[in-house]
Design a protein around this motif. Sequence first.
Motif, mmCIF file in Angstrom:
data_model
loop_
_atom_site.group_PDB
_atom_site.id
_atom_site.type_symbol
_atom_site.label_atom_id
_atom_site.label_comp_id
_atom_site.label_asym_id
_atom_site.label_seq_id
_atom_site.Cartn_x
_atom_site.Cartn_y
_atom_site.Cartn_z
ATOM 1 N N HIS A 3 18.167 -8.839 -14.996
ATOM 2 C CA HIS A 3 19.296 -8.611 -14.083
ATOM 3 C C HIS A 3 20.313 -9.739 -14.096
ATOM 4 O O HIS A 3 21.490 -9.503 -13.867
ATOM 5 N N SER A 39 27.601 -3.555 -4.704
ATOM 6 C CA SER A 39 27.703 -2.582 -5.799
ATOM 7 C C SER A 39 29.098 -2.683 -6.405
ATOM 8 O O SER A 39 30.035 -3.139 -5.757
ATOM 9 N N THR A 41 31.792 -0.525 -9.326
ATOM 10 C CA THR A 41 32.086 0.579 -10.232
ATOM 11 C C THR A 41 32.944 0.006 -11.353
ATOM 12 O O THR A 41 33.929 -0.683 -11.093
ATOM 13 N N ALA A 55 30.328 3.335 -15.181
ATOM 14 C CA ALA A 55 29.005 3.001 -14.659
ATOM 15 C C ALA A 55 29.132 2.438 -13.257
ATOM 16 O O ALA A 55 30.172 1.890 -12.879
ATOM 17 N N ASN A 56 28.050 2.566 -12.529
ATOM 18 C CA ASN A 56 27.898 1.880 -11.250
ATOM 19 C C ASN A 56 26.844 0.808 -11.434
ATOM 20 O O ASN A 56 25.895 0.973 -12.206
ATOM 21 N N TRP A 58 24.335 -1.646 -9.134
ATOM 22 C CA TRP A 58 23.775 -1.869 -7.793
ATOM 23 C C TRP A 58 23.025 -3.181 -7.778
ATOM 24 O O TRP A 58 22.162 -3.418 -8.621
ATOM 25 N N HIS A 65 20.905 -3.300 -11.084
ATOM 26 C CA HIS A 65 20.594 -2.073 -11.810
ATOM 27 C C HIS A 65 21.872 -1.404 -12.296
ATOM 28 O O HIS A 65 22.823 -1.256 -11.526
ATOM 29 N N LEU A 66 21.864 -1.005 -13.560
ATOM 30 C CA LEU A 66 22.995 -0.315 -14.168
ATOM 31 C C LEU A 66 22.740 1.183 -14.122
ATOM 32 O O LEU A 66 21.686 1.652 -14.559
ATOM 33 N N LYS A 67 23.699 1.925 -13.580
ATOM 34 C CA LYS A 67 23.607 3.388 -13.525
ATOM 35 C C LYS A 67 24.814 3.964 -14.258
ATOM 36 O O LYS A 67 25.880 4.155 -13.671
ATOM 37 N N CYS A 69 27.355 6.584 -16.008
ATOM 38 C CA CYS A 69 27.795 7.919 -15.606
ATOM 39 C C CYS A 69 27.901 8.799 -16.847
ATOM 40 O O CYS A 69 28.850 8.656 -17.631
ATOM 41 N N ALA A 73 23.195 4.016 -21.382
ATOM 42 C CA ALA A 73 23.457 2.655 -20.894
ATOM 43 C C ALA A 73 23.969 1.770 -22.026
ATOM 44 O O ALA A 73 24.846 0.927 -21.820
#
Length: 87
Positions: A3, A39, A41, A55-56, A58, A65-67, A69, A73
């Motif tokens: 992280h 967080s 964006t 991506a978002n 958090w 953490h990579l989320k 869209c 990743a």
Amino acid sequence: MHHDDLDALVDRVPLGWSRHDVDGRAWGLTRVDHAEGRSSTIEGEELGGTGRMSANVWRTASGTHLKPCEMPAEQVLAVLRALPTTD
């Protein structure tokens, strides 16, 4: 990905809209932080091309953490890794 590395990659993207060279191509990236930085964006598009990323991110007690869209990743990380470091 550890992280701390992800935090450093996100920090390479300035807040708001900015233009960057990514592997020799011009990209426009936008970063918006939410919840006092807990967080973010990040959205990007290749200027005059077809490249896109979104991506978002958090930041939680368990780490960052990579989320992405609707994309892998690795596609997001490739763009972030191509940016110059901010130090």
